[in-house]
Design a protein around this motif. Structure first.
Motif, short mmCIF file in Angstrom:
data_model
loop_
_atom_site.label_atom_id
_atom_site.label_comp_id
_atom_site.label_asym_id
_atom_site.label_seq_id
_atom_site.Cartn_x
_atom_site.Cartn_y
_atom_site.Cartn_z
N ARG A 95 29.06 -26.63 92.11
CA ARG A 95 30.03 -25.78 91.30
C ARG A 95 30.68 -24.82 92.04
NH1 ARG A 95 28.11 -24.28 85.40
NH2 ARG A 95 30.41 -23.62 84.67
N GLU A 96 30.24 -24.11 92.70
CA GLU A 96 31.02 -22.92 93.42
C GLU A 96 32.13 -23.35 94.32
OE1 GLU A 96 27.16 -22.15 91.82
OE2 GLU A 96 27.40 -23.58 93.49
N VAL A 97 31.67 -24.39 95.14
CA VAL A 97 32.85 -25.07 95.91
C VAL A 97 33.90 -25.83 95.33
CG1 VAL A 97 33.22 -26.76 97.74
CG2 VAL A 97 31.37 -25.17 97.87
N LEU A 98 33.61 -26.62 93.99
CA LEU A 98 34.44 -27.36 93.30
C LEU A 98 35.43 -26.60 92.60
CD1 LEU A 98 35.24 -30.17 92.63
CD2 LEU A 98 33.52 -30.41 90.95
N GLU A 99 34.92 -25.51 91.59
CA GLU A 99 35.75 -24.94 90.57
C GLU A 99 37.11 -24.45 91.09
OE1 GLU A 99 33.43 -23.63 86.84
OE2 GLU A 99 32.82 -22.40 88.51
N PRO A 100 37.05 -23.57 92.32
CA PRO A 100 38.43 -23.06 92.65
C PRO A 100 39.28 -23.97 93.24
CG PRO A 100 36.36 -22.13 93.86
CD PRO A 100 35.59 -23.21 93.18
N LEU A 101 38.94 -25.54 93.46
CA LEU A 101 39.77 -26.38 93.66
C LEU A 101 40.62 -27.14 92.71
CD1 LEU A 101 37.39 -28.16 96.43
CD2 LEU A 101 39.23 -26.68 96.71
#
Length: 191
Positions: free
Chosen positions: A115-121
Protein backbone atom coordinates in the motif's frame (compact mmCIF):
# COMPACT_ATOMS: atom_id res chain seq x y z
CA UNK A 1 -30.37 -28.99 -3.48
CA UNK A 2 -29.00 -25.54 -2.64
CA UNK A 3 -28.07 -24.75 -6.23
CA UNK A 4 -31.57 -25.74 -7.38
CA UNK A 5 -33.08 -23.57 -4.62
CA UNK A 6 -31.05 -20.57 -5.74
CA UNK A 7 -31.89 -21.11 -9.39
CA UNK A 8 -35.60 -21.32 -8.55
CA UNK A 9 -35.39 -18.02 -6.66
CA UNK A 10 -33.68 -16.37 -9.63
CA UNK A 11 -36.30 -17.46 -12.19
CA UNK A 12 -37.48 -14.34 -13.99
CA UNK A 13 -34.92 -12.11 -12.24
CA UNK A 14 -31.99 -12.68 -14.61
CA UNK A 15 -31.94 -12.41 -18.37
CA UNK A 16 -29.89 -15.63 -18.61
CA UNK A 17 -30.24 -19.16 -17.28
CA UNK A 18 -27.28 -19.85 -14.99
CA UNK A 19 -27.55 -23.60 -15.45
CA UNK A 20 -27.14 -23.22 -19.23
CA UNK A 21 -24.10 -20.99 -18.71
CA UNK A 22 -22.47 -23.31 -16.16
CA UNK A 23 -22.91 -26.38 -18.34
CA UNK A 24 -22.34 -24.88 -21.78
CA UNK A 25 -20.58 -27.16 -24.24
CA UNK A 26 -18.76 -26.78 -27.53
CA UNK A 27 -19.08 -23.47 -29.33
CA UNK A 28 -21.35 -21.99 -26.68
CA UNK A 29 -18.67 -22.25 -23.94
CA UNK A 30 -16.89 -19.08 -25.04
CA UNK A 31 -20.12 -17.06 -25.09
CA UNK A 32 -21.10 -18.52 -21.72
CA UNK A 33 -17.75 -17.50 -20.21
CA UNK A 34 -18.31 -13.92 -21.42
CA UNK A 35 -21.83 -13.86 -19.98
CA UNK A 36 -20.51 -15.08 -16.63
CA UNK A 37 -18.24 -12.02 -16.48
CA UNK A 38 -21.30 -9.74 -16.29
CA UNK A 39 -21.73 -8.72 -12.64
CA UNK A 40 -25.51 -9.27 -12.73
CA UNK A 41 -24.85 -12.90 -13.71
CA UNK A 42 -21.48 -13.48 -12.02
CA UNK A 43 -22.33 -12.39 -8.49
CA UNK A 44 -25.45 -14.54 -7.97
CA UNK A 45 -23.64 -17.46 -9.62
CA UNK A 46 -20.68 -17.10 -7.25
CA UNK A 47 -22.94 -16.78 -4.21
CA UNK A 48 -24.96 -19.88 -5.08
CA UNK A 49 -21.82 -21.97 -5.62
CA UNK A 50 -20.11 -20.67 -2.46
CA UNK A 51 -23.21 -21.31 -0.37
CA UNK A 52 -23.80 -24.79 -1.82
CA UNK A 53 -20.15 -25.73 -1.36
CA UNK A 54 -20.24 -24.64 2.29
CA UNK A 55 -23.45 -26.61 2.83
CA UNK A 56 -21.82 -29.68 1.26
CA UNK A 57 -18.85 -29.44 3.65
CA UNK A 58 -21.22 -29.02 6.60
CA UNK A 59 -23.24 -32.06 5.43
CA UNK A 60 -19.95 -33.99 5.54
CA UNK A 61 -19.48 -32.94 9.17
CA UNK A 62 -17.12 -30.00 8.71
CA UNK A 63 -18.60 -27.32 10.94
CA UNK A 64 -16.95 -23.90 10.85
CA UNK A 65 -16.16 -22.12 14.11
CA UNK A 66 -15.74 -18.86 12.23
CA UNK A 67 -16.51 -17.59 8.75
CA UNK A 68 -14.58 -15.07 6.73
CA UNK A 69 -15.31 -13.66 3.33
CA UNK A 70 -13.82 -11.03 1.07
CA UNK A 71 -15.92 -8.54 -0.88
CA UNK A 72 -18.95 -10.43 -2.18
CA UNK A 73 -17.80 -13.43 -0.16
CA UNK A 74 -18.54 -11.43 3.00
CA UNK A 75 -22.20 -11.70 2.06
CA UNK A 76 -21.95 -15.47 1.73
CA UNK A 77 -20.16 -15.74 5.08
CA UNK A 78 -22.83 -13.57 6.71
CA UNK A 79 -25.58 -15.71 5.21
CA UNK A 80 -23.95 -18.94 6.38
CA UNK A 81 -23.51 -17.43 9.84
CA UNK A 82 -27.22 -16.61 10.02
CA UNK A 83 -26.87 -12.84 9.68
CA UNK A 84 -29.35 -12.88 6.79
CA UNK A 85 -31.49 -15.46 5.07
CA UNK A 86 -30.48 -17.26 1.89
CA UNK A 87 -33.28 -15.48 0.01
CA UNK A 88 -32.26 -12.04 1.27
CA UNK A 89 -28.59 -12.64 0.56
CA UNK A 90 -29.32 -13.86 -2.97
CA UNK A 91 -31.43 -10.73 -3.47
CA UNK A 92 -28.58 -8.58 -2.15
CA UNK A 93 -25.89 -10.04 -4.40
CA UNK A 94 -28.23 -10.00 -7.40
CA UNK A 95 -29.04 -6.33 -6.79
CA UNK A 96 -25.34 -5.57 -6.32
CA UNK A 97 -24.55 -7.11 -9.71
CA UNK A 98 -27.40 -5.23 -11.39
CA UNK A 99 -26.32 -1.94 -9.81
CA UNK A 100 -22.74 -2.53 -10.93
CA UNK A 101 -23.97 -2.60 -14.52
CA UNK A 102 -25.45 0.90 -14.14
CA UNK A 103 -22.10 2.57 -13.50
CA UNK A 104 -19.55 3.31 -16.23
CA UNK A 105 -17.23 0.51 -17.31
CA UNK A 106 -14.25 0.01 -15.13
CA UNK A 107 -11.99 -2.69 -13.92
CA UNK A 108 -9.54 -3.91 -11.34
CA UNK A 109 -5.85 -4.78 -11.32
CA UNK A 110 -4.05 -7.01 -8.85
CA UNK A 111 -0.70 -5.35 -8.14
CA UNK A 112 2.20 -6.99 -6.26
CA UNK A 113 3.16 -3.86 -4.32
CA UNK A 114 2.56 -2.67 -0.78
CA UNK A 115 0.00 0.00 0.00
CA UNK A 116 2.80 2.40 0.94
CA UNK A 117 4.54 2.00 -2.43
CA UNK A 118 1.35 1.89 -4.48
CA UNK A 119 -0.72 4.80 -3.14
CA UNK A 120 1.66 7.59 -4.26
CA UNK A 121 1.53 6.17 -7.81
CA UNK A 122 -2.26 6.37 -8.10
CA UNK A 123 -3.72 9.26 -10.04
CA UNK A 124 -7.00 11.00 -9.22
CA UNK A 125 -9.09 8.51 -11.24
CA UNK A 126 -7.83 5.39 -9.48
CA UNK A 127 -8.60 4.02 -6.04
CA UNK A 128 -6.81 1.56 -3.82
CA UNK A 129 -9.64 -0.97 -3.74
CA UNK A 130 -8.23 -3.68 -1.50
CA UNK A 131 -5.12 -4.58 0.46
CA UNK A 132 -5.03 -8.38 0.19
CA UNK A 133 -1.57 -8.93 1.71
CA UNK A 134 1.42 -6.80 2.73
CA UNK A 135 2.73 -6.88 -0.86
CA UNK A 136 -0.51 -7.41 -2.81
CA UNK A 137 -3.14 -4.76 -3.51
CA UNK A 138 -6.00 -4.19 -5.91
CA UNK A 139 -6.43 -0.96 -7.86
CA UNK A 140 -9.88 0.03 -9.16
CA UNK A 141 -11.06 2.64 -11.60
CA UNK A 142 -12.00 3.48 -15.19
CA UNK A 143 -10.61 1.07 -17.76
CA UNK A 144 -8.61 3.74 -19.62
CA UNK A 145 -6.91 4.90 -16.40
CA UNK A 146 -6.19 1.26 -15.47
CA UNK A 147 -4.66 0.60 -18.89
CA UNK A 148 -2.35 3.62 -18.52
CA UNK A 149 -1.46 2.57 -14.98
CA UNK A 150 -0.68 -0.98 -16.11
CA UNK A 151 1.68 0.42 -18.77
CA UNK A 152 3.33 2.65 -16.16
CA UNK A 153 3.90 -0.35 -13.87
CA UNK A 154 5.10 -2.50 -16.77
CA UNK A 155 7.78 0.13 -17.46
CA UNK A 156 8.88 -0.37 -13.83
CA UNK A 157 8.87 -4.15 -14.40
CA UNK A 158 5.92 -4.66 -12.06
CA UNK A 159 3.66 -7.36 -13.46
CA UNK A 160 -0.05 -6.73 -12.85
CA UNK A 161 -2.94 -9.11 -13.30
CA UNK A 162 -6.36 -8.06 -14.54
CA UNK A 163 -9.28 -9.26 -12.48
CA UNK A 164 -12.08 -10.75 -14.59
CA UNK A 165 -14.75 -8.17 -13.82
CA UNK A 166 -15.97 -5.22 -15.84
CA UNK A 167 -16.61 -3.01 -12.84
CA UNK A 168 -14.40 -0.92 -10.58
CA UNK A 169 -15.53 -2.52 -7.34
CA UNK A 170 -14.31 -0.92 -4.13
CA UNK A 171 -13.94 2.45 -5.85
CA UNK A 172 -15.48 5.91 -5.85
CA UNK A 173 -17.16 5.00 -9.16
CA UNK A 174 -19.79 3.13 -7.11
CA UNK A 175 -20.94 6.18 -5.13
CA UNK A 176 -24.05 6.72 -7.33
CA UNK A 177 -25.45 3.26 -6.48
CA UNK A 178 -24.84 3.29 -2.71
CA UNK A 179 -28.24 4.75 -1.78
CA UNK A 180 -30.20 1.99 -3.53
CA UNK A 181 -27.89 -0.70 -2.14
CA UNK A 182 -28.29 0.75 1.36
CA UNK A 183 -32.07 0.88 0.99
CA UNK A 184 -32.13 -2.85 0.23
CA UNK A 185 -29.97 -3.58 3.27
CA UNK A 186 -32.30 -1.55 5.48
CA UNK A 187 -35.29 -3.49 4.08
CA UNK A 188 -34.07 -6.94 5.17
CA UNK A 189 -33.87 -8.45 8.62
CA UNK A 190 -30.29 -8.77 9.85
CA UNK A 191 -29.39 -10.88 12.88
Amino acid sequence: EHIDRGLRLLEGKLDRDLRALWFAEGESQKAAALELERPSIQLPAIFIIEYALAQLWMAWGVTPKALLGHSMGENTAACLAGVMSFEDCLGLVTLRGQLFERVPDGGMLSVPLSREVLEPLLGPELDLGVVNAPELCVVSGPRSALDAFARQLDARQVEVQRIAISIAAHSAMLTPILAEFGAYLRSIKLH
